[in-house]
Every structure is written in structure tokens, then in C-alpha cells.
Scaffold this motif. Structure first.
Motif, mmCIF file in Angstrom:
data_model
loop_
_atom_site.group_PDB
_atom_site.id
_atom_site.type_symbol
_atom_site.label_atom_id
_atom_site.label_comp_id
_atom_site.label_asym_id
_atom_site.label_seq_id
_atom_site.Cartn_x
_atom_site.Cartn_y
_atom_site.Cartn_z
ATOM 1 N N GLY A 180 0.792 -1.226 0.000
ATOM 2 C CA GLY A 180 0.000 0.000 0.000
ATOM 3 C C GLY A 180 0.821 1.270 0.000
ATOM 4 N N LYS A 181 2.124 1.156 -0.199
ATOM 5 C CA LYS A 181 3.001 2.326 -0.117
ATOM 6 C C LYS A 181 2.682 3.361 -1.194
ATOM 7 N N THR A 182 2.535 2.911 -2.437
ATOM 8 C CA THR A 182 2.257 3.842 -3.528
ATOM 9 C C THR A 182 0.894 4.506 -3.362
ATOM 10 N N THR A 183 -0.107 3.750 -2.959
ATOM 11 C CA THR A 183 -1.435 4.327 -2.717
ATOM 12 C C THR A 183 -1.363 5.399 -1.645
ATOM 13 N N LEU A 184 -0.638 5.125 -0.580
ATOM 14 C CA LEU A 184 -0.492 6.097 0.503
ATOM 15 C C LEU A 184 0.199 7.363 0.008
ATOM 16 N N PHE A 185 1.267 7.215 -0.761
ATOM 17 C CA PHE A 185 1.978 8.379 -1.281
ATOM 18 C C PHE A 185 1.096 9.195 -2.214
ATOM 19 N N ARG A 186 0.307 8.534 -3.044
ATOM 20 C CA ARG A 186 -0.555 9.254 -3.986
ATOM 21 C C ARG A 186 -1.627 10.050 -3.246
ATOM 22 N N ILE A 187 -2.107 9.512 -2.132
ATOM 23 C CA ILE A 187 -3.073 10.265 -1.319
ATOM 24 C C ILE A 187 -2.409 11.491 -0.704
ATOM 25 N N LEU A 188 -1.225 11.310 -0.138
ATOM 26 C CA LEU A 188 -0.535 12.415 0.516
ATOM 27 C C LEU A 188 -0.079 13.478 -0.485
ATOM 28 N N ALA A 189 0.183 13.065 -1.719
ATOM 29 C CA ALA A 189 0.600 14.006 -2.755
ATOM 30 C C ALA A 189 -0.606 14.618 -3.484
ATOM 31 N N THR A 190 -1.812 14.364 -2.997
ATOM 32 C CA THR A 190 -3.088 14.900 -3.510
ATOM 33 C C THR A 190 -3.425 14.394 -4.909
ATOM 34 N N LEU A 191 -2.924 13.214 -5.260
ATOM 35 C CA LEU A 191 -3.222 12.631 -6.561
ATOM 36 C C LEU A 191 -4.336 11.598 -6.490
ATOM 37 N N LEU A 192 -4.776 11.274 -5.287
ATOM 38 C CA LEU A 192 -5.784 10.246 -5.075
ATOM 39 C C LEU A 192 -6.581 10.603 -3.831
ATOM 40 N N GLU B 59 -11.739 6.802 3.273
ATOM 41 C CA GLU B 59 -12.013 7.172 4.663
ATOM 42 C C GLU B 59 -10.738 7.739 5.270
ATOM 43 N N GLY B 60 -10.897 8.451 6.387
ATOM 44 C CA GLY B 60 -9.749 8.971 7.109
ATOM 45 C C GLY B 60 -9.419 10.401 6.730
ATOM 46 N N HIS B 61 -8.360 10.888 7.348
ATOM 47 C CA HIS B 61 -7.972 12.296 7.215
ATOM 48 C C HIS B 61 -6.455 12.382 7.165
ATOM 49 N N ALA B 62 -5.956 13.289 6.347
ATOM 50 C CA ALA B 62 -4.504 13.494 6.275
ATOM 51 C C ALA B 62 -4.195 14.955 6.046
ATOM 52 N N GLU B 63 -3.111 15.411 6.657
ATOM 53 C CA GLU B 63 -2.615 16.766 6.456
ATOM 54 C C GLU B 63 -1.143 16.712 6.076
ATOM 55 N N VAL B 64 -0.764 17.571 5.158
ATOM 56 C CA VAL B 64 0.627 17.725 4.745
ATOM 57 C C VAL B 64 1.013 19.182 4.956
ATOM 58 N N LEU B 65 2.021 19.413 5.789
ATOM 59 C CA LEU B 65 2.465 20.774 6.132
ATOM 60 C C LEU B 65 1.307 21.600 6.687
ATOM 61 N N GLY B 66 0.442 20.936 7.459
ATOM 62 C CA GLY B 66 -0.681 21.613 8.090
ATOM 63 C C GLY B 66 -1.862 21.858 7.176
ATOM 64 N N LEU B 67 -1.821 21.341 5.951
ATOM 65 C CA LEU B 67 -2.887 21.549 4.969
ATOM 66 C C LEU B 67 -3.625 20.249 4.693
ATOM 67 N N ASP B 68 -4.940 20.336 4.537
ATOM 68 C CA ASP B 68 -5.770 19.165 4.289
ATOM 69 C C ASP B 68 -5.558 18.661 2.854
ATOM 70 N N VAL B 69 -5.316 17.342 2.697
ATOM 71 C CA VAL B 69 -4.983 16.801 1.372
ATOM 72 C C VAL B 69 -6.162 16.852 0.401
ATOM 73 N N VAL B 70 -7.381 16.941 0.902
ATOM 74 C CA VAL B 70 -8.556 17.036 0.029
ATOM 75 C C VAL B 70 -8.920 18.495 -0.243
ATOM 76 N N ARG B 71 -8.997 19.285 0.787
ATOM 77 C CA ARG B 71 -9.458 20.664 0.655
ATOM 78 C C ARG B 71 -8.368 21.602 0.105
ATOM 79 N N ASP B 72 -7.114 21.370 0.512
ATOM 80 C CA ASP B 72 -6.036 22.315 0.200
ATOM 81 C C ASP B 72 -5.040 21.765 -0.819
ATOM 82 N N TRP B 73 -5.540 20.979 -1.775
ATOM 83 C CA TRP B 73 -4.634 20.284 -2.683
ATOM 84 C C TRP B 73 -3.794 21.235 -3.546
#
Length: 305
Positions: free
Chosen positions: A42-54, A58-72
Motif C-alpha cells: 500500500g506504499k504507492t497508494t499512501l503516497f498518492r493520497i498524501l501528494a493529492t493525486l488520489l 475514509e480517514g484524514h490526512a494533512e501535509v504541512l498543516g494543509l488538508d490533502v482534500v481541501r487544500d490540494w
């Protein structure tokens, strides 16, 4: 405390396959964090979510304090992403690829050359060569330069050393050490367990689940068994016999030896094991107590799940 990445309960499903099963973890600013696991973890899937490509199911993630869905949009300007497959333009030269990616991010190669100088030194003799004609190691160096050319605050590297020769692998990790020393936050995934020691912390993953997150030393120190290296003449038969040893918890082939795990409460089993193997016809087996590596820990954690 601020975090470079926070993931909470991330799930992703492809049809009937659960690629991510509620993964949660965090990455500190300036940390070199490794996702360690085999193909299908699941490594690639996880990276694609964090990089806002996927999008996660379910769940929630933030990168540099920004929401991966809202602040892509903001996230994409602040991170560099190097996918597992070489994805640059094969028909463009090294220099053309680099200038193209700099232009996309509204910057120039000259403005950020200090960040890629050490890497580009290897590429400069081939700057007019088409990217598709580069060796595997040179392709990875070019991809890293393109991921860095806009001076990102956080870098995602998805299996950057897969298919690369051993010398280039070492050079690539030396480069990551240099970037970390400059304060960059780096997430890198790899199926190579030996690369885990180069990370500040690692998360062992399998089939979309996190098995354990800790420093490489912490994971090795938590190994719950005694570990023995065993060698003999007939290695295939030795493996089968070791797995039938009464004190055996698990046994796996590792290079030119077999690693046998036994309960710590069993104490020194070298003589009972030697007698057991002698009765089965194994002549002069070599038995040594050893310290576990990351791969031993991964196998143990996989069995305990």
C-alpha cells in the motif's frame, strides 16, 4: 507540536482489494521517514493520497498543516513527488526536462541551482542526452532534480532505488542525507529492508496495514525472540528440519544461512539443536546466535498479526 505529515485512519479500496486498512502515522519536520514493506503493502497508494493525486475513501490526512482534500492546490506547490516509475519526458534531454519542470513551478534552474548542484554534477556531462537513453541510476538522479527544482518543503519519494545498481543506491541515499541536513522533510518508500537503517524512523507495512512505527534501532531492540543463524551442507532439507525443531517459533532462509527464532525463555539451544540435527543426518552444522535485522523483525511482526 507541528508535523510535516499527519495521517489518521486512511482507507482506500480498489474493487474488492483493500489497499489501505486504516493507516495512521505522523512525520516530524526535518525527518527522514521510511515506509518499508514488500510490493502490495500500500506504499504507492499512501503516497498518492498524501501528494493529492488520489482521494481516500475514509480517514484524514494533512501535509504541512494543509488538508490533502481541501487544500490540494497549496500542497502541490509546496511538495516534490517522485513516483516509482520514471515519468519524465523520454524524448526531451536532461536539460530540457529540468527547465520544463522549473517553468511549471514558475521558477528557473538558476534560481534553485544550489539545491540540486551536488546531484546535477553527475548529470551535467549528459545534459544534452535524451532522458530515455540514460541509465537507471542517472534517470533517478534526473527525477530527483526535477522534484527539487521548485525548492519544496517536503519530498515524497516512492521506491526511488528500485531497479538501480548498488553503487547508485548508496549515492542516492547519501544525497538524501545531505537534503535532510538542510532541513528538508523526506518520506521515502522502499522494499529493501537494508535501507531502513538510513532513516530516522520507519513504518513497517504489509497488505495495507502498519505493523510498527519506530526508529530502526527501536524496532530491532523490540524483537521478541532469540535468533540463530544455522548453516549446513543440505540447506533445503535443513530448512524443513529446522521448522520441525520443538523450540522453533519460525525459520526463514536468509542468504547463505537460515534464521531460526526461538523463545527467549528457552535459553541457549545450540547444543540441543546440534544434537537434533545430528540425529537427522546433518553433519557439523554451524550454529551462531545473532542480532536481528529489520527483515527479521518484519517477518516476526507479520507472523504475529
Amino acid at each position: 507540536m507541528s508535523y510535516g505529515v499527519i495521517a489518521e485512519g486512511l482507507r482506500k479500496r480498489y474493487g474488492q482489494v483493500d489497499a489501505l486498512k486504516g493507516i495512521s502515522f505522523s512525520v516530524r519536520p526535518g525527518e527522514l521517514f521510511g515506509l518499508i514493506g514488500p510490493d502490495g503493502a500500500g506504499k504507492t497508494t499512501l503516497f498518492r493520497i498524501l501528494a493529492t493525486l488520489l482521494l481516500p475513501d475514509e480517514g484524514h490526512a494533512e501535509v504541512l498543516g494543509l488538508d490533502v482534500v481541501r487544500d490540494w492546490r497549496q500542497i502541490r506547490r509546496l511538495v516534490g513527488y517522485m513516483p516509482g516509475r520514471f515519468s519524465l519526458y523520454q524524448d526531451l534531454s536532461v536539460e530540457e526536462n529540468l527547465r520544463f519542470f522549473a517553468t511549471i513551478f514558475q521558477t528557473t534552474v538558476e534560481a534553485n541551482y544550489d539545491l540540486i548542484r551536488d546531484i546535477y554534477t553527475w548529470l551535467e556531462p549528459f545534459k544534452n542526452r535524451r532522458a530515455g537513453k540514460l541509465s537507471g541510476g542517472m534517470k533517478q538522479k534526473l527525477a530527483l532534480c526535477c522534484a527539487l527544482i521548485h525548492r519544496p518543503k517536503l519530498l515524497f519519494l516512492d521506491e526511488p532505488t528500485t531497479g538501480v545498481d548498488p553503487v547508485s543506491r548508496v549515492e542516492f541515499w547519501d544525497t538524501l542525507d545531505h537534503l535532510r541536513a538542510q532541513g528538508m522533510t523526506i518520506l521515502v518508500s522502499t522494499p529493501y529492508m537494508d535501507e531502513a537503517a538510513r532513516c530516522d524512523r520507519i513504518m513497517l507495512t504489509r497488505e495495507g496495514e502498519a505493523l510498527r512505527t519506530d526508529t530502526p534501532v527501536g524496532i530491532r531492540e523490540a524483537y521478541p525472540f532469540a535468533l540463530w543463524s544455522v548453516r549446513s551442507v543440505d540447506m533445503p532439507r535443513l530448512l524443513a528440519d529446522l521448522r520441525r525443531f520443538p523450540e522453533a517459533v519460525a525459520c526463514f532462509a536468509f542468504g547463505d544461512s537460515h534464521h531460526l527464532a526461538t523463545p527467549l525463555s528457552s535459553g541457549n539451544i545450540s547444543e540441543p539443536l546440534r544434537n537434533y540435527l545430528g540425529e537427522l543426518g546433518h553433519q557439523s552444522p554451524i550454529i551462531e546466535r545473532i542480532e536481528p535485522g529489520i527483515e527479521d523483525c518484519f517477518m516476526a511482526l507479520s507472523q504475529m498479526e
